[in-house]
Every structure is written in C-alpha cells, then in structure tokens.
Scaffold this motif. Structure first.
Motif, PDB file in Angstrom:
ATOM      1  N   HIS A  53       0.845  -1.200   0.000  1.00  0.00           N
ATOM      2  CA  HIS A  53       0.000   0.000   0.000  1.00  0.00           C
ATOM      3  C   HIS A  53       0.884   1.255   0.000  1.00  0.00           C
ATOM      4  O   HIS A  53       0.497   2.321   0.469  1.00  0.00           O
ATOM      5  N   ALA A  54       2.083   1.084  -0.542  1.00  0.00           N
ATOM      6  CA  ALA A  54       3.088   2.152  -0.404  1.00  0.00           C
ATOM      7  C   ALA A  54       2.896   3.273  -1.424  1.00  0.00           C
ATOM      8  O   ALA A  54       2.352   3.071  -2.498  1.00  0.00           O
ATOM      9  N   VAL A  55       3.364   4.458  -1.039  1.00  0.00           N
ATOM     10  CA  VAL A  55       3.562   5.537  -2.010  1.00  0.00           C
ATOM     11  C   VAL A  55       5.063   5.595  -2.270  1.00  0.00           C
ATOM     12  O   VAL A  55       5.861   5.800  -1.354  1.00  0.00           O
ATOM     13  N   PHE A  56       5.431   5.344  -3.518  1.00  0.00           N
ATOM     14  CA  PHE A  56       6.831   5.434  -3.934  1.00  0.00           C
ATOM     15  C   PHE A  56       7.064   6.824  -4.524  1.00  0.00           C
ATOM     16  O   PHE A  56       6.209   7.342  -5.240  1.00  0.00           O
ATOM     17  N   TYR A  57       8.226   7.379  -4.233  1.00  0.00           N
ATOM     18  CA  TYR A  57       8.612   8.657  -4.825  1.00  0.00           C
ATOM     19  C   TYR A  57       9.767   8.380  -5.781  1.00  0.00           C
ATOM     20  O   TYR A  57      10.805   7.854  -5.380  1.00  0.00           O
ATOM     21  N   GLN A  58       9.562   8.681  -7.038  1.00  0.00           N
ATOM     22  CA  GLN A  58      10.600   8.448  -8.045  1.00  0.00           C
ATOM     23  C   GLN A  58      11.516   9.650  -8.138  1.00  0.00           C
ATOM     24  O   GLN A  58      11.078  10.757  -8.433  1.00  0.00           O
ATOM     25  N   LEU A  59      12.807   9.400  -7.906  1.00  0.00           N
ATOM     26  CA  LEU A  59      13.794  10.473  -7.994  1.00  0.00           C
ATOM     27  C   LEU A  59      14.599  10.335  -9.262  1.00  0.00           C
ATOM     28  O   LEU A  59      15.229   9.295  -9.496  1.00  0.00           O
ATOM     29  N   TYR A  60      14.613  11.377 -10.050  1.00  0.00           N
ATOM     30  CA  TYR A  60      15.552  11.457 -11.162  1.00  0.00           C
ATOM     31  C   TYR A  60      16.766  12.163 -10.560  1.00  0.00           C
ATOM     32  O   TYR A  60      16.769  13.398 -10.413  1.00  0.00           O
ATOM     33  N   PRO A  61      17.785  11.396 -10.132  1.00  0.00           N
ATOM     34  CA  PRO A  61      18.823  11.990  -9.270  1.00  0.00           C
ATOM     35  C   PRO A  61      19.498  13.215  -9.874  1.00  0.00           C
ATOM     36  O   PRO A  61      19.895  14.124  -9.146  1.00  0.00           O
ATOM     37  N   ARG A  62      19.630  13.264 -11.191  1.00  0.00           N
ATOM     38  CA  ARG A  62      20.223  14.457 -11.820  1.00  0.00           C
ATOM     39  C   ARG A  62      19.458  15.726 -11.489  1.00  0.00           C
ATOM     40  O   ARG A  62      19.992  16.826 -11.606  1.00  0.00           O
ATOM     41  N   SER A  63      18.170  15.571 -11.181  1.00  0.00           N
ATOM     42  CA  SER A  63      17.281  16.733 -11.159  1.00  0.00           C
ATOM     43  C   SER A  63      16.676  17.039  -9.795  1.00  0.00           C
ATOM     44  O   SER A  63      15.905  17.979  -9.671  1.00  0.00           O
ATOM     45  N   PHE A  64      17.002  16.244  -8.786  1.00  0.00           N
ATOM     46  CA  PHE A  64      16.337  16.456  -7.503  1.00  0.00           C
ATOM     47  C   PHE A  64      17.017  17.577  -6.727  1.00  0.00           C
ATOM     48  O   PHE A  64      16.398  18.592  -6.417  1.00  0.00           O
ATOM     49  N   ARG A  65      18.320  17.418  -6.472  1.00  0.00           N
ATOM     50  CA  ARG A  65      19.011  18.465  -5.704  1.00  0.00           C
ATOM     51  C   ARG A  65      20.521  18.265  -5.831  1.00  0.00           C
ATOM     52  O   ARG A  65      21.012  17.150  -5.640  1.00  0.00           O
ATOM     53  N   ASP A  66      21.214  19.344  -6.156  1.00  0.00           N
ATOM     54  CA  ASP A  66      22.664  19.305  -6.366  1.00  0.00           C
ATOM     55  C   ASP A  66      23.363  19.754  -5.082  1.00  0.00           C
ATOM     56  O   ASP A  66      23.179  20.899  -4.649  1.00  0.00           O
ATOM     57  N   SER A  67      24.175  18.871  -4.480  1.00  0.00           N
ATOM     58  CA  SER A  67      24.825  19.252  -3.212  1.00  0.00           C
ATOM     59  C   SER A  67      26.228  19.798  -3.414  1.00  0.00           C
ATOM     60  O   SER A  67      26.789  20.402  -2.516  1.00  0.00           O
ATOM     61  N   ASN A  68      26.833  19.562  -4.586  1.00  0.00           N
ATOM     62  CA  ASN A  68      28.252  19.960  -4.721  1.00  0.00           C
ATOM     63  C   ASN A  68      28.496  21.041  -5.767  1.00  0.00           C
ATOM     64  O   ASN A  68      29.628  21.302  -6.144  1.00  0.00           O
TER      65      ASN A  68
END
Ligand code: GLC
Length: 502
Positions: free
Chosen positions: A6-21
């Motif tokens: 019954h989960a809600v999955f969150y799909q992350l497009y890692p290039r576009s989520f958040r840049d830390s460096n």
C-alpha cells in the motif's frame, strides 16, 4: 501484508532532484539533505533512477559498471549515507536495475569489439550483404543495429551506446545475480527493473512489422519484446530476491493486454508491475474509468497488487498532457486525488507534487538521444526531467549553487518552488502532503473499488472519490468532505476537480 502493498513510492531522477556539490547536476548527497522534505511528504519508499557508473549516453541507462556509483552522483559511501538516513525515517530505497543492455563502455563490450571470439554475451550477427541482419528499429529511432569495423553488426534496442545483452549466456545471469546481491547486501530494499518486457529475444530474430513503430513504444506482437523466455529471467531474479524477504521488484512492463501483463506477476516472478494505463488515459471519465478497471483486472488475474502512475521520466508531464496552464494543473491535481484513492501502490515522480509542467527547452540544450536519433524530429524526454525548483525567485531556484544547471530551469517557476508552496495552504504540494497523509492514516482507504456512478467510486473501507471531467459542476454524494483538489462552488464540485468523502 508486505510493506510495499500500500506504499507511495517517490521516483527520484537523481540528476534533477538536488545538487549538493555545485556542479549543476543533482546527486546522492542532495537527496540525503532533503530527506526531511520527503518524509514530510509522507512517502514510504524511493525509487532512484540509475546512479551506477555510466558514460551517460542515456543518463545512466547505459551502465558501464553495475556495482559502483558514478562519480557524478557521489560514491558508495554517499549511497550508504542515503540508505542509513532514509531507513532512519522509515523510508525504503529501491534502485533501477538495467538488465536488457549495458553501456558500450562496459568491459565486456570493449572485449567483444577487440576480439570477435568474445562476442557471445551480446547479440552480434553477420549482415545480409551490406544490410543489417534484420529490419528492427531502435526504440529511440534509427536502426537497432550498428556495424563494427570488421563488418559484423550488434543489436541495440535503444541507443547504439546501449548494446543488448544475450540472455542465453550463463554469465549474463550470474553477473546480474552478483549485482542484485551487491546492492541488497548493502541495504537496498529492491529494484525497479528496466525494460522488464525486453531481455529475451525470439529465435532467428524475425523481422518486425514497420507499420506501427512509434518511438518509445512497442506494438502488439512486436518480436523485439515480450518473448516467452523472458519469464525464466524473472523467475531467476525472483529467486535471488527471495533470499531477502523484505525486498521488492517492480518491473517496467509495456505489453499489450491484461493476460500478457499478468504473466509477469505470477507468484514466482515480479512482485509488482508498472501499469501505464493511467498515463495513457485522457482527462475523460470514460477513459479514466477504463484505465482503472483494466489495471485492477490485470492485477487481479495474477492476484497481484495494482500499481498507479501518472508520470515518470519518460512521458510528458501530466499538467501539460491535460492541456497545460491553470486547467492542466487543476486536472493534474484532480487526477492525483484519483490515483491516491486507489488500492495498491502509487508512484509519484519528482516534481509531480509541485504541479510542474513539461518544459519547452531550446534545441541547443536537448540531451535525450531520441532527439538526434530521430533526425531531430522528436524532442525526446528532457522536458519532464528539468531540475526541481526549491527556493528563491530566480533560476536555478535553490536546486544548485551553480547557475549552469544540466538543464535550465524556466524563469517563471518562482511560484512553483517548494519554499513558496509550503507557505501556501492551497498549493499542489500542500494537496499532495494532505492526500498522502490521509491515505496512510485513515481506515476508509481499504479494500476494493466499486463504481457508484460514472465519476464516483467507493473503496470498501468507505472512502468515496468523485472526479468531474465534464464541463458543469457536479453534486457531491452524501458524506463528509475529506479533501478536494480545488475549491467547491456552492457545495458543488466544479469541472476539472476531484473530491474525497467519507
Ligand atoms: C526504460 C527507461 C528509459 C530508458 C530505457 C532504456 O524505458 O525508463 O528512460 O531510456 O529504458 O534503458
């Protein structure tokens, strides 16, 4: 009951989520930094698009080392940090597994190029005179065969930098097993299996019909996909996963017909299969209802859990699909309530919770291989992959400290940022937070679906969901209103909106 049922999955497009460096590309530490945001959104699990070592011809779907992290995204310790921080918040983490092909920079392929006797882990063939071995086309456009200097051809259903593996070779099996165990032993909770309907090729590689070969799609009876022996591969993958009892595999299954879909979900194959009918449905109640009924029927054939998707990194964002502008957004919000009211697993694609539209990008920034391979006739999928706006009033809106992000953010996204939407009780982000919270907390979200009328369905537990795709306001059925996708007018549900009642 499994954690994922019954989960809600969150799909992350890692290039576009958040840049830390500050290199302009999102990364693993960027995700870790923003886990509190995902926790407050209420999601139960993450799906990371590929973060393995890759020359990035198809942004990670061309894997050169399946058991290491690409430096663009961090390293194995960054993944460990993400796993620990996510698990501490009770969020599971799943990764993409790409078993149909590897990168042309993978050591096996380099070996195959150098030594014709080492080609059997791929699909190399002699051509017919100067023509390729058969008429297959690539899903990204152009021929599915590329010729190497000594005259042989290799098969690639996608880009020429993504040679297809030969799944009749035992080493292909053993290497994928090694990869699965590598990540599972590190604490990963499961996989999204890329092109789960691919991998197996039919004996003799017969020609395909060229009548129906739209890019990024496969036709019925398309010999490139959905061949019977693919099920042996899924049984093999499942056996490995069964050694890790909490793990889950969800397959990208683009096939025709519920029977064929359900075969992938037999008890010894995939746990879950993406059902794309909602993505394909227009904002029209007959279409939406058919999509829901079909998805439920498909899952039921295999006694499997249904899944729901409105968008992902391969399709046009739904705000734009539904007409764009304020109307497209209103419709996308309504469909979010429909999706989150349904039984089973829902997938939210990063930015969907912000109501982001597809972005019209200029030619010169396009990166999807589809653009070049289609002879610049198809713009490809970059427009749904633009980085997320977090804060502030000008691009890159807190996504990165670097103004040169891998794709530019539109200048008019100031009202779409997380910061802006958190402060707005009527924002799309607030709607998603409320909806996901209610979905996980309320007992009414239980049991099957029964239609009470064309735009109205009821869960056995008591939740009623009403969707208005018409052009006049609708009366609501009796009950207390739990949530609406937009304001009611005189107690009526306006067009392009949805409501939950109990
Ligand atoms: C899947 C992915 C897509 C990728 C393709 C090739 O369809 O979702 O993004 O380009 O496989 O790996």
């Amino acid at each position: 009951m499994s954690w994922w049922s019954h989960a809600v999955f969150y799909q992350l497009y890692p290039r576009s989520f958040r840049d830390s460096n500050g290199d302009g590309v999102g990364d693993l530490d960027g995700i870790t930094e923003r886990l509190d945001y995902l926790s407050a959104l209420g999601v139960n699990a993450l799906w990371l698009n590929p973060v393995m070592v890759s020359p990035m011809a198809d942004h990670g779907y061309d894997v050169a080392d399946p058991r290491d992290i690409d430096p663009l995204f961090g390293d194995l310790t960054a993944l460990d940090r993400l796993l620990a921080a996510a698990h501490a918040r009770d969020i599971r983490v799943t990764m993409d597994l790409v078993p149909n092909h590897v990168s042309s920079a993978h050591p096996w392929f380099l070996e195959a190029l150098a030594d014709p006797s080492r080609r059997d882990r791929f699909i190399f063939r002699d051509g017919v005179g100067d023509a390729p071995p058969n008429n297959w086309v690539s899903v990204f456009g152009g021929p599915a065969w590329t010729r190497v200097p000594d005259g042989q051809w290799y098969l690639h259903l996608f880009d020429s930098a993504q040679p297809d593996l030969n799944w009749e070779h035992p080493e292909v099996f053993s290497d994928v097993e090694k990869t699965l165990r590598f990540w599972l032993d590190r604490g990963v909770d499961g996989f999204r299996i890329d092109v789960a309907h691919g991998m197996a090729k039919p004996p003799g590689l017969p020609d395909m019909s060229l009548a129906d070969n739209e890019l990024l799609r496969n036709a019925e009876d398309d010999p490139r996909f959905d061949n019977e022996s693919v099920h042996e591969i899924h049984r093999f993958i499942r056996q490995v996963l069964d050694d890790y009892p909490e793990s889950v595999a969800v397959g990208e299954v683009w096939v025709h017909g519920n029977e064929r879909f359900a075969k992938y979900l037999r008890p010894d194959e995939l746990h879950l299969g993406f059902n794309f009918r909602l993505v394909q449905a227009d904002f029209d109640i007959a279409d939406v209802r058919a999509a829901i009924d079909n998805s439920l029927a498909a899952a039921e054939l295999a006694a499997a859990v249904p899944t729901w998707t409105l968008s992902n990194h391969d399709v046009e964002r739904e705000v734009t699909r539904y007409g764009g502008g304020a109307q497209g957004l209103a419709r996308a919000r309504a469909m979010a309530l429909v999706m989150l009211a349904l039984p089973g697993v829902a997938f939210v694609y990063n930015g969907e919770e912000l109501g982001l539209p597809q972005v019209e990008l200029p030619d010169e920034v396009l990166q999807d291989p589809v653009w070049e391979r289609s002879g610049r006739t198809e713009r490809g999928r970059d427009g749904c992959r633009v980085p997320l706006p977090w804060s502030g009033h000008t691009p890159p809106f807190g996504f990165s400290t670097n103004p040169h992000t891998w794709l530019p953010l539109p200048a008019d996204w100031a009202d779409s940022t997380v910061q802006h939407q958190l402060a707005d009780p009527g924002s799309t982000l607030t709607l998603f937070r409320q909806a996901i919270q209610l979905r996980s907390a309320r007992p009414e979200f239980a049991g099957g679906v029964a239609w009470l009328g064309d735009g109205v369905f009821r869960r056995e537990g008591g939740l009623v969901c009403v969707l208005n795709t018409g052009d006049t306001a609708m009366a609501l059925p009796p009950g207390a209103v739990l949530l609406t996708s937009g304001p009611l007018t005189d107690g009526l549900l306006p067009p392009d909106s949805a409501a939950w009642l109990v």
